[in-house]
Scaffold this motif. Structure first.
Motif, PDB file in Angstrom:
ATOM      1  N   UNK A  67       4.905   6.470   2.423  1.00  8.76           N
ATOM      2  CA  UNK A  67       5.784   5.919   3.459  1.00  8.76           C
ATOM      3  C   UNK A  67       5.903   5.948   4.906  1.00  8.76           C
ATOM      4  N   UNK A  68       4.843   7.045   5.018  1.00  7.74           N
ATOM      5  CA  UNK A  68       4.674   7.493   6.657  1.00  7.74           C
ATOM      6  C   UNK A  68       3.538   6.368   6.971  1.00  7.74           C
ATOM      7  N   UNK A  69       2.564   6.254   6.180  1.00  4.41           N
ATOM      8  CA  UNK A  69       1.206   5.096   6.496  1.00  4.41           C
ATOM      9  C   UNK A  69       1.961   4.166   6.763  1.00  4.41           C
ATOM     10  N   UNK A  96       5.193  13.574  -3.838  1.00  8.19           N
ATOM     11  CA  UNK A  96       4.002  13.455  -2.701  1.00  8.19           C
ATOM     12  C   UNK A  96       3.455  11.992  -1.601  1.00  8.19           C
ATOM     13  N   UNK A  97       2.302  11.790  -2.975  1.00 12.14           N
ATOM     14  CA  UNK A  97       2.362  10.292  -3.042  1.00 12.14           C
ATOM     15  C   UNK A  97       2.810   9.092  -2.610  1.00 12.14           C
ATOM     16  N   UNK A 132      -4.767  -0.956   2.885  1.00 10.91           N
ATOM     17  CA  UNK A 132      -5.874   0.026   2.084  1.00 10.91           C
ATOM     18  C   UNK A 132      -5.564   1.511   1.650  1.00 10.91           C
ATOM     19  N   UNK A 133      -5.477   1.882   2.427  1.00 10.14           N
ATOM     20  CA  UNK A 133      -4.916   3.113   2.680  1.00 10.14           C
ATOM     21  C   UNK A 133      -3.371   2.772   1.439  1.00 10.14           C
ATOM     22  N   UNK A 134      -2.636   2.428   1.995  1.00 13.19           N
ATOM     23  CA  UNK A 134      -1.901   2.196   1.103  1.00 13.19           C
ATOM     24  C   UNK A 134      -1.481   1.685  -0.230  1.00 13.19           C
TER      25      UNK A 134
END
Length: 128
Positions: free
Chosen positions: A89-91, A83-84, A57-59
């Motif tokens: 990518x980190x998520x 930045x987004x 959901x956050x992605x």
């Protein structure tokens, strides 16, 4: 579903349907913070299914934020897009590895984005 749940869902749908673009943006960034925290808590509690759903959901929120930017001839929007994309990518990494350290690394950035958009919204209301 009981009557209060039906009423709440109706209220929630109306608040989304009638929100301004700015209010929708604030709802998205608030949701991003909420879901990344839920994902972290779920990993801590060894509920990998719940963690996966929250992090997806956050992605999805960051995907939506990325496609909403007009990056043509706009350096600021292009930088924000990067930045987004980094956060998304980190998520993905955090979700695949169920790694709390990755979440801890990006959580302050997600919260700062939320805080910045809230401050910008308040400033824009004050200037009207």
């Amino acid at each position: 579903m009981n009557n209060s749940a039906v009423a709440y869902n109706a209220y929630k749908n109306n608040s989304i349907n009638y929100a301004s673009k700015e209010q929708l943006l604030l709802m998205l960034v608030d949701g991003a913070v909420r879901y990344v925290k839920q994902g972290k808590d779920a990993i801590i509690n060894k509920d990998m299914g719940k963690a996966h759903i929250a992090l997806i959901k956050c992605q999805d929120i960051f995907s939506e934020l990325m496609i909403s930017l007009d990056t043509s001839n706009n350096q600021w929007a292009d930088n924000l897009y990067k930045v987004y994309a980094f956060i998304k990518e980190k998520l993905v990494e955090a979700n695949l590895k169920k790694n709390i350290d990755v979440i801890d690394d990006i959580m302050p950035l997600i919260e700062e984005i939320r805080n910045t958009w809230h401050a910008a919204y308040k400033a824009s209301i004050g200037s009207r």
